[in-house]
Design a protein around this motif. Structure first.
Motif, PDB file in Angstrom:
ATOM      1  N   LEU A  71       0.847  -1.180   0.000  1.00 51.73           N
ATOM      2  CA  LEU A  71       0.000   0.000   0.000  1.00 51.73           C
ATOM      3  C   LEU A  71       0.889   1.239   0.000  1.00 51.73           C
ATOM      4  O   LEU A  71       1.806   1.342   0.826  1.00 51.73           O
ATOM      5  CB  LEU A  71      -0.888  -0.007   1.241  1.00 51.73           C
ATOM      6  N   VAL A  72       0.628   2.140  -0.918  1.00 53.37           N
ATOM      7  CA  VAL A  72       1.451   3.343  -1.037  1.00 53.37           C
ATOM      8  C   VAL A  72       0.564   4.519  -1.370  1.00 53.37           C
ATOM      9  O   VAL A  72      -0.488   4.362  -2.012  1.00 53.37           O
ATOM     10  CB  VAL A  72       2.548   3.123  -2.110  1.00 53.37           C
ATOM     11  N   GLN A  73       0.968   5.705  -0.932  1.00 51.19           N
ATOM     12  CA  GLN A  73       0.210   6.916  -1.238  1.00 51.19           C
ATOM     13  C   GLN A  73       0.512   7.389  -2.664  1.00 51.19           C
ATOM     14  O   GLN A  73       1.580   7.083  -3.209  1.00 51.19           O
ATOM     15  CB  GLN A  73       0.567   8.016  -0.243  1.00 51.19           C
ATOM     16  N   PRO A  74      -0.396   8.131  -3.246  1.00 51.89           N
ATOM     17  CA  PRO A  74      -0.105   8.710  -4.571  1.00 51.89           C
ATOM     18  C   PRO A  74       1.192   9.497  -4.537  1.00 51.89           C
ATOM     19  O   PRO A  74       1.468  10.222  -3.571  1.00 51.89           O
ATOM     20  CB  PRO A  74      -1.304   9.629  -4.818  1.00 51.89           C
ATOM     21  N   GLY A  75       1.984   9.331  -5.591  1.00 51.13           N
ATOM     22  CA  GLY A  75       3.283   9.975  -5.645  1.00 51.13           C
ATOM     23  C   GLY A  75       4.411   9.145  -5.065  1.00 51.13           C
ATOM     24  O   GLY A  75       5.588   9.498  -5.228  1.00 51.13           O
ATOM     25  N   MET A  92       8.773   1.442  -9.621  1.00 51.69           N
ATOM     26  CA  MET A  92       7.586   2.244  -9.915  1.00 51.69           C
ATOM     27  C   MET A  92       7.645   3.523  -9.094  1.00 51.69           C
ATOM     28  O   MET A  92       7.639   3.470  -7.860  1.00 51.69           O
ATOM     29  CB  MET A  92       6.319   1.453  -9.576  1.00 51.69           C
ATOM     30  N   ASN A  93       7.723   4.649  -9.778  1.00 55.53           N
ATOM     31  CA  ASN A  93       7.766   5.960  -9.134  1.00 55.53           C
ATOM     32  C   ASN A  93       6.534   6.766  -9.511  1.00 55.53           C
ATOM     33  O   ASN A  93       5.833   6.439 -10.477  1.00 55.53           O
ATOM     34  CB  ASN A  93       9.027   6.706  -9.555  1.00 55.53           C
ATOM     35  N   SER A  94       6.297   7.811  -8.768  1.00 57.67           N
ATOM     36  CA  SER A  94       5.163   8.714  -9.036  1.00 57.67           C
ATOM     37  C   SER A  94       3.868   7.926  -9.230  1.00 57.67           C
ATOM     38  O   SER A  94       3.126   8.144 -10.194  1.00 57.67           O
ATOM     39  CB  SER A  94       5.454   9.571 -10.272  1.00 57.67           C
ATOM     40  N   LEU A  95       3.613   7.038  -8.317  1.00 58.28           N
ATOM     41  CA  LEU A  95       2.457   6.149  -8.462  1.00 58.28           C
ATOM     42  C   LEU A  95       1.146   6.922  -8.406  1.00 58.28           C
ATOM     43  O   LEU A  95       1.006   7.913  -7.675  1.00 58.28           O
ATOM     44  CB  LEU A  95       2.492   5.058  -7.388  1.00 58.28           C
ATOM     45  N   LYS A  96       0.192   6.429  -9.181  1.00 54.36           N
ATOM     46  CA  LYS A  96      -1.127   7.049  -9.291  1.00 54.36           C
ATOM     47  C   LYS A  96      -2.203   6.056  -8.845  1.00 54.36           C
ATOM     48  O   LYS A  96      -1.969   4.847  -8.827  1.00 54.36           O
ATOM     49  CB  LYS A  96      -1.399   7.444 -10.744  1.00 54.36           C
ATOM     50  N   PHE A  97      -3.369   6.570  -8.540  1.00 54.17           N
ATOM     51  CA  PHE A  97      -4.480   5.693  -8.155  1.00 54.17           C
ATOM     52  C   PHE A  97      -4.693   4.599  -9.206  1.00 54.17           C
ATOM     53  O   PHE A  97      -4.945   3.434  -8.865  1.00 54.17           O
ATOM     54  CB  PHE A  97      -5.773   6.491  -8.000  1.00 54.17           C
ATOM     55  N   GLU A  98      -4.589   4.965 -10.464  1.00 56.88           N
ATOM     56  CA  GLU A  98      -4.884   4.027 -11.546  1.00 56.88           C
ATOM     57  C   GLU A  98      -3.816   2.956 -11.725  1.00 56.88           C
ATOM     58  O   GLU A  98      -3.975   2.060 -12.566  1.00 56.88           O
ATOM     59  CB  GLU A  98      -5.117   4.765 -12.863  1.00 56.88           C
ATOM     60  N   ASP A  99      -2.727   3.030 -10.967  1.00 59.03           N
ATOM     61  CA  ASP A  99      -1.729   1.960 -10.997  1.00 59.03           C
ATOM     62  C   ASP A  99      -2.118   0.799 -10.082  1.00 59.03           C
ATOM     63  O   ASP A  99      -1.440  -0.234 -10.085  1.00 59.03           O
ATOM     64  CB  ASP A  99      -0.363   2.493 -10.577  1.00 59.03           C
ATOM     65  N   THR A 100      -3.181   0.965  -9.318  1.00 66.25           N
ATOM     66  CA  THR A 100      -3.638  -0.099  -8.426  1.00 66.25           C
ATOM     67  C   THR A 100      -4.023  -1.339  -9.234  1.00 66.25           C
ATOM     68  O   THR A 100      -4.844  -1.259 -10.157  1.00 66.25           O
ATOM     69  CB  THR A 100      -4.845   0.372  -7.601  1.00 66.25           C
ATOM     70  N   ALA A 101      -3.412  -2.461  -8.905  1.00 64.48           N
ATOM     71  CA  ALA A 101      -3.636  -3.700  -9.653  1.00 64.48           C
ATOM     72  C   ALA A 101      -2.817  -4.811  -9.008  1.00 64.48           C
ATOM     73  O   ALA A 101      -1.971  -4.554  -8.145  1.00 64.48           O
ATOM     74  CB  ALA A 101      -3.209  -3.537 -11.111  1.00 64.48           C
ATOM     75  N   VAL A 102      -3.062  -6.020  -9.464  1.00 65.70           N
ATOM     76  CA  VAL A 102      -2.163  -7.130  -9.167  1.00 65.70           C
ATOM     77  C   VAL A 102      -1.142  -7.172 -10.293  1.00 65.70           C
ATOM     78  O   VAL A 102      -1.510  -7.156 -11.479  1.00 65.70           O
ATOM     79  CB  VAL A 102      -2.914  -8.471  -9.063  1.00 65.70           C
ATOM     80  N   TYR A 103       0.126  -7.208  -9.923  1.00 65.51           N
ATOM     81  CA  TYR A 103       1.215  -7.194 -10.891  1.00 65.51           C
ATOM     82  C   TYR A 103       1.817  -8.596 -11.009  1.00 65.51           C
ATOM     83  O   TYR A 103       2.079  -9.260  -9.994  1.00 65.51           O
ATOM     84  CB  TYR A 103       2.280  -6.180 -10.472  1.00 65.51           C
ATOM     85  N   GLN A 138       0.123  -7.620  -5.060  1.00 63.94           N
ATOM     86  CA  GLN A 138      -0.870  -6.550  -5.063  1.00 63.94           C
ATOM     87  C   GLN A 138      -0.205  -5.204  -4.817  1.00 63.94           C
ATOM     88  O   GLN A 138       0.551  -5.034  -3.857  1.00 63.94           O
ATOM     89  CB  GLN A 138      -1.926  -6.797  -3.981  1.00 63.94           C
ATOM     90  N   VAL A 139      -0.522  -4.255  -5.678  1.00 58.62           N
ATOM     91  CA  VAL A 139      -0.107  -2.868  -5.493  1.00 58.62           C
ATOM     92  C   VAL A 139      -1.371  -2.032  -5.338  1.00 58.62           C
ATOM     93  O   VAL A 139      -2.249  -2.055  -6.205  1.00 58.62           O
ATOM     94  CB  VAL A 139       0.715  -2.363  -6.690  1.00 58.62           C
ATOM     95  N   THR A 140      -1.452  -1.321  -4.232  1.00 56.92           N
ATOM     96  CA  THR A 140      -2.601  -0.464  -3.968  1.00 56.92           C
ATOM     97  C   THR A 140      -2.113   0.950  -3.721  1.00 56.92           C
ATOM     98  O   THR A 140      -1.307   1.186  -2.825  1.00 56.92           O
ATOM     99  CB  THR A 140      -3.397  -0.963  -2.755  1.00 56.92           C
ATOM    100  N   VAL A 141      -2.602   1.862  -4.539  1.00 57.08           N
ATOM    101  CA  VAL A 141      -2.255   3.279  -4.390  1.00 57.08           C
ATOM    102  C   VAL A 141      -3.479   3.982  -3.821  1.00 57.08           C
ATOM    103  O   VAL A 141      -4.536   4.036  -4.460  1.00 57.08           O
ATOM    104  CB  VAL A 141      -1.844   3.901  -5.729  1.00 57.08           C
ATOM    105  N   SER A 142      -3.333   4.471  -2.614  1.00 51.56           N
ATOM    106  CA  SER A 142      -4.472   5.057  -1.920  1.00 51.56           C
ATOM    107  C   SER A 142      -3.986   6.084  -0.914  1.00 51.56           C
ATOM    108  O   SER A 142      -2.920   5.928  -0.318  1.00 51.56           O
ATOM    109  CB  SER A 142      -5.275   3.966  -1.210  1.00 51.56           C
ATOM    110  N   SER A 143      -4.810   7.126  -0.724  1.00 49.22           N
ATOM    111  CA  SER A 143      -4.491   8.118   0.289  1.00 49.22           C
ATOM    112  C   SER A 143      -5.239   7.811   1.580  1.00 49.22           C
ATOM    113  O   SER A 143      -5.107   8.551   2.556  1.00 49.22           O
ATOM    114  CB  SER A 143      -4.832   9.511  -0.226  1.00 49.22           C
TER     115      SER A 143
END
Length: 113
Positions: free
Chosen positions: A11-15, A82-93, A108-113
Motif C-alpha cells: 500500500l502506497v500513497q499517490p506519488g 515504480m515511481n510517481s504512483l497514481k491511483f490508476e496503478d492499483t492492480a495485481v502485478y 498486489q499494489v494499492t495506491v491510496s491516500s
C-alpha cells in the motif's frame, strides 16, 4: 517447468514508489524476454513493461517516464521500479517469460491516500 515468484507490492500513497521483484526458475533466464503485466479489478491483464535478454526495454504509454524495468541475469530476477504512483496503478502485478504460459501468483499494489 517455469516458476515465477513476485514480491514487493504493498500500500502506497499517490506519488510514492515501490520496487517489485520477480524471481524466476526453470528456464535459461538470460535468453528470454521478460514482461511485467498488471490486472485491475474488472479489467483485462495488460502489459506494463518488457525487457529483452540483452536489456532492451519498452513500456506502456501509461507508465513511460515513471516505471523502470531491469533484470539481473545472475540472480534470475526481473525488477519493476515504480515511481510517481497514481491511483490508476492499483492492480495485481505479474511477471512472465515471453512465450511461456505460466504465471506467478502476482503481487498486489494499492495506491491510496
Amino acid at each position: 517447468q517455469v516458476q515465477l515468484v513476485e514480491s514487493g507490492g504493498g500500500l502506497v500513497q499517490p506519488g510514492g514508489s515501490l520496487r517489485l521483484s520477480c524471481a524466476v526458475s526453470g528456464t535459461i533466464f538470460r535468453l528470454y524476454t521478460m514482461g511485467w503485466y498488471r490486472q485491475a479489478p474488472g479489467n483485462q491483464r495488460e502489459l506494463v513493461a518488457r525487457i529483452t535478454g540483452g536489456g532492451v526495454t519498452n513500456y506502456a504509454d501509461s507508465v513511460k517516464g515513471r516505471f523502470t524495468i531491469s533484470r539481473d541475469n545472475a540472480k534470475k530476477t526481473v525488477y519493476l521500479q515504480m515511481n510517481s504512483l497514481k491511483f490508476e496503478d492499483t492492480a495485481v502485478y505479474y511477471c512472465k517469460v515471453d512465450g511461456d504460459l505460466h504465471w506467478g501468483q502476482g503481487t498486489q499494489v494499492t495506491v491510496s491516500s
